[in-house]
Design an enzyme around this catalytic site. Structure first.
Site, mmCIF file in Angstrom:
data_model
loop_
_atom_site.group_PDB
_atom_site.id
_atom_site.type_symbol
_atom_site.label_atom_id
_atom_site.label_comp_id
_atom_site.label_asym_id
_atom_site.label_seq_id
_atom_site.Cartn_x
_atom_site.Cartn_y
_atom_site.Cartn_z
ATOM 1 N N CYS A 1 4.291 5.370 19.739
ATOM 2 C CA CYS A 1 5.700 5.416 20.615
ATOM 3 C C CYS A 1 6.678 5.905 19.659
ATOM 4 O O CYS A 1 7.043 5.222 18.728
ATOM 5 C CB CYS A 1 5.911 4.172 21.239
ATOM 6 N N GLY B 1 0.629 -1.036 0.095
ATOM 7 C CA GLY B 1 -0.118 -0.045 -0.029
ATOM 8 C C GLY B 1 0.839 1.255 0.079
ATOM 9 O O GLY B 1 0.713 2.164 -0.639
ATOM 10 N N THR B 2 1.932 1.200 0.904
ATOM 11 C CA THR B 2 2.813 2.434 0.971
ATOM 12 C C THR B 2 3.554 2.955 -0.453
ATOM 13 O O THR B 2 3.651 3.843 -0.838
ATOM 14 C CB THR B 2 4.028 2.106 1.996
ATOM 15 N N ASN C 1 -7.426 4.728 9.731
ATOM 16 C CA ASN C 1 -6.779 3.301 10.009
ATOM 17 C C ASN C 1 -7.189 3.211 11.536
ATOM 18 O O ASN C 1 -7.270 2.030 12.083
ATOM 19 C CB ASN C 1 -5.427 3.145 9.674
ATOM 20 N N GLN D 1 -7.643 1.299 4.125
ATOM 21 C CA GLN D 1 -8.478 0.763 5.336
ATOM 22 C C GLN D 1 -9.828 0.390 4.836
ATOM 23 O O GLN D 1 -10.684 -0.289 5.341
ATOM 24 C CB GLN D 1 -8.455 1.692 6.728
ATOM 25 N N SER E 1 -4.270 -2.006 -0.547
ATOM 26 C CA SER E 1 -3.012 -2.823 0.104
ATOM 27 C C SER E 1 -3.834 -4.444 0.329
ATOM 28 O O SER E 1 -4.711 -4.404 1.211
ATOM 29 C CB SER E 1 -2.630 -2.580 1.222
ATOM 30 N N ALA E 2 -3.320 -5.549 -0.119
ATOM 31 C CA ALA E 2 -4.025 -6.774 0.004
ATOM 32 C C ALA E 2 -4.311 -7.234 1.236
ATOM 33 O O ALA E 2 -5.011 -7.875 1.676
ATOM 34 C CB ALA E 2 -3.250 -7.918 -0.921
ATOM 35 N N HIS E 3 -3.103 -6.977 2.367
ATOM 36 C CA HIS E 3 -3.089 -7.710 3.555
ATOM 37 C C HIS E 3 -4.331 -7.003 4.393
ATOM 38 O O HIS E 3 -4.456 -7.715 5.463
ATOM 39 C CB HIS E 3 -1.962 -7.610 3.988
ATOM 40 N N THR F 1 9.831 -7.614 -11.961
ATOM 41 C CA THR F 1 8.878 -8.864 -12.440
ATOM 42 C C THR F 1 7.655 -9.171 -11.241
ATOM 43 O O THR F 1 7.908 -8.940 -10.018
ATOM 44 C CB THR F 1 9.824 -10.134 -12.007
HETATM 45 N N1 PLP Z 1 -2.584 3.764 4.629
HETATM 46 C C1 PLP Z 1 -3.406 3.166 5.463
HETATM 47 C C2 PLP Z 1 -4.596 3.959 5.884
HETATM 48 C C3 PLP Z 1 -2.955 2.242 6.198
HETATM 49 O O1 PLP Z 1 -3.643 1.771 7.462
HETATM 50 C C4 PLP Z 1 -1.659 1.464 6.131
HETATM 51 C C5 PLP Z 1 -1.202 0.195 6.708
HETATM 52 O O2 PLP Z 1 -0.997 0.298 7.920
HETATM 53 C C6 PLP Z 1 -0.885 1.958 4.823
HETATM 54 C C7 PLP Z 1 -1.172 3.096 4.414
HETATM 55 C C8 PLP Z 1 0.386 1.077 4.431
HETATM 56 O O3 PLP Z 1 0.194 0.097 3.717
HETATM 57 P P1 PLP Z 1 1.015 -1.242 3.575
HETATM 58 O O4 PLP Z 1 1.197 -1.730 5.158
HETATM 59 O O5 PLP Z 1 0.491 -2.059 2.714
HETATM 60 O O6 PLP Z 1 2.282 -0.386 2.928
#
Ligand code: PLP
Length: 388
Positions: A314, A69-70, A143, A171, A191-193, A229
């Protein structure tokens, strides 16, 4: 363990793993190859592209697979930065660090738009921030609190001024319906996870016709929009997870969260539910506990077999309230006593209620210890508390 930290990451569903397995053991063909095995891998990726597109009402050609996702967020924002003229980047004050750290690194002004007490974007301030803006990035749902943002209105206002909009829907994806056409967004990150797919794979929706500048250049994969790839197994997993999510958001998801919250509110005094209750993800509960340090609660809950997250970050060994809570005007003391419980498909109502019972015991224990003058059971610094 009762897993109530789904906004950090969700468990891989067995059906998703099953879809991935052939590509992890034996499916070792580079999808760019010309032989039969490579063509099979290419076809599997094409199918996943259709599945991810269907989840958000997009065309398959509008989907670019990424590494997380990042990466999707950074690709979107850097592309906007490269192609938009001068002007500010307008983002909300509660964006994830993937957005905030990226826009801060760009050679242009960043404008942080405040949110109201319930955690939703302050629309007047947003409109005012658009004077001299180059592009906008507003998250679909937060999130920490799960608060859903007024994205349709955001796009309407920005589009009327010809300003493109990216949304971090990482999210929101798989938890609420998303339709890129109805929303009118130009770019959308997933983001898939976060919806029961594997880690290490994300997707970026790029509206057809939008000018785009790739972040990763090289072999020209993904139509030249993301070289490298392809992670065939990961992409297939993301497609399978998207298909499950697109088939419907289970009622049990909100059922677990609602049962949990109800049990907490009836059994524990001094609890505040944070975030606009009318605009929340169905799985997220963000709570503050009077006279309870979140780090102490986390330790007690971990020992009791409940996994959740602190609503504070933290940093450099100091417990600091999160930027999200501060932006919502939550006083620092209350912010430091906040926890996020986030549920996902495998959670049952029974489990959620059990988690509430274990939480009630932990709160009682901590308040007893802290109130006795013995001092908190917390050991500082907790370096493992981070903001997801
Ligand atoms: N943006 C939001 C709102 C998220 O909650 C997260 C993950 O914590 C991210 C971006 C980053 O996603 P990833 O962990 O797949 O890089």
């Amino acid at each position: 363990m009762i897993y109530a930290d789904a906004n950090a990451t969700t468990p891989l569903l067995p059906e998703v793993l099953e879809a991935m397995l052939p590509w992890l053991g034996g499916g070792h063909a580079n999808p760019s190859g010309s032989y039969a095995a490579a063509k099979r891998a290419r076809a599997a990726i094409d199918r996943a592209r259709e599945q991810v597109a269907a989840l958000i009402g997009a065309e398959p050609e509008e989907i670019v697979f990424t590494g997380c996702g990042t990466e999707s967020v950074n690709t979107a924002l850097r592309s906007l930065d490269a192609l938009c003229g001068p002007g500010a980047a307008v983002v909300s004050a509660i964006e994830h660090s993937a957005v905030l750290r990226c826009v801060e690194s760009l050679p242009r002004e960043t404008r942080l738009v405040p949110v109201a007490g319930g955690g939703r974007l302050a629309m007047d301030a947003f409109e005012a921030a658009l004077d001299g803006a180059a592009f906008v990035s507003i998250m679909a749902a937060n999130n920490e609190t799960g608060v859903i943002q007024p994205l349709r209105e955001v796009v309407e206002i920005a589009a009327a001024r010809g300003i493109p909009v990216h949304t971090d829907a990482i999210q929101a994806g798989g938890k609420i319906p998303l339709d890129v056409k109805a929303l009118g967004v130009d770019l959308l990150s997933l983001s898939a996870h976060k919806f029961h797919g594997p880690t290490g794979v994300g997707a970026l929706h790029v509206r057809r016709g939008l000018k785009f500048e790739p972040l990763l250049r090289g072999g020209g994969q993904e139509g030249g929009r993301r070289s490298g790839t392809e992670n065939t197994a990961g992409i297939v997993g993301m497609g399978a997870a998207a298909a499950i999510a697109a088939a419907g958001i289970p009622a049990g998801l909100a059922g677990a969260r609602d049962a949990f919250e109800q049990a907490v509110l009836t059994s524990i005094a001094g609890v505040t539910v944070n975030g606009d209750p009318a605009h929340r993800l169905p799985n997220t509960s963000h709570l503050s506990f009077d006279q309870c340090d979140a780090s102490g609660l986390l330790i007690l809950l971990d020992a009791a077999g409940v996994a959740c997250s602190a609503g504070s970050a933290c940093m450099t060994g100091k417990q600091r309230p999160s930027h999200v809570q501060l932006a919502m005007g939550i006083p620092a003391e209350r912010a430091k006593s906040s926890l996020r419980f986030s549920f996902s498909r495998p959670n049952t109502v029974e489990e959620a209620v059990r988690a509430a019972g274990l939480l009630a015991r932990a709160v009682e224990k901590l308040r007893r210890v802290q109130g006795s003058g013995v001092g908190p059971v917390v050991v500082y610094p907790r370096t493992d508390i981070r903001n997801f």
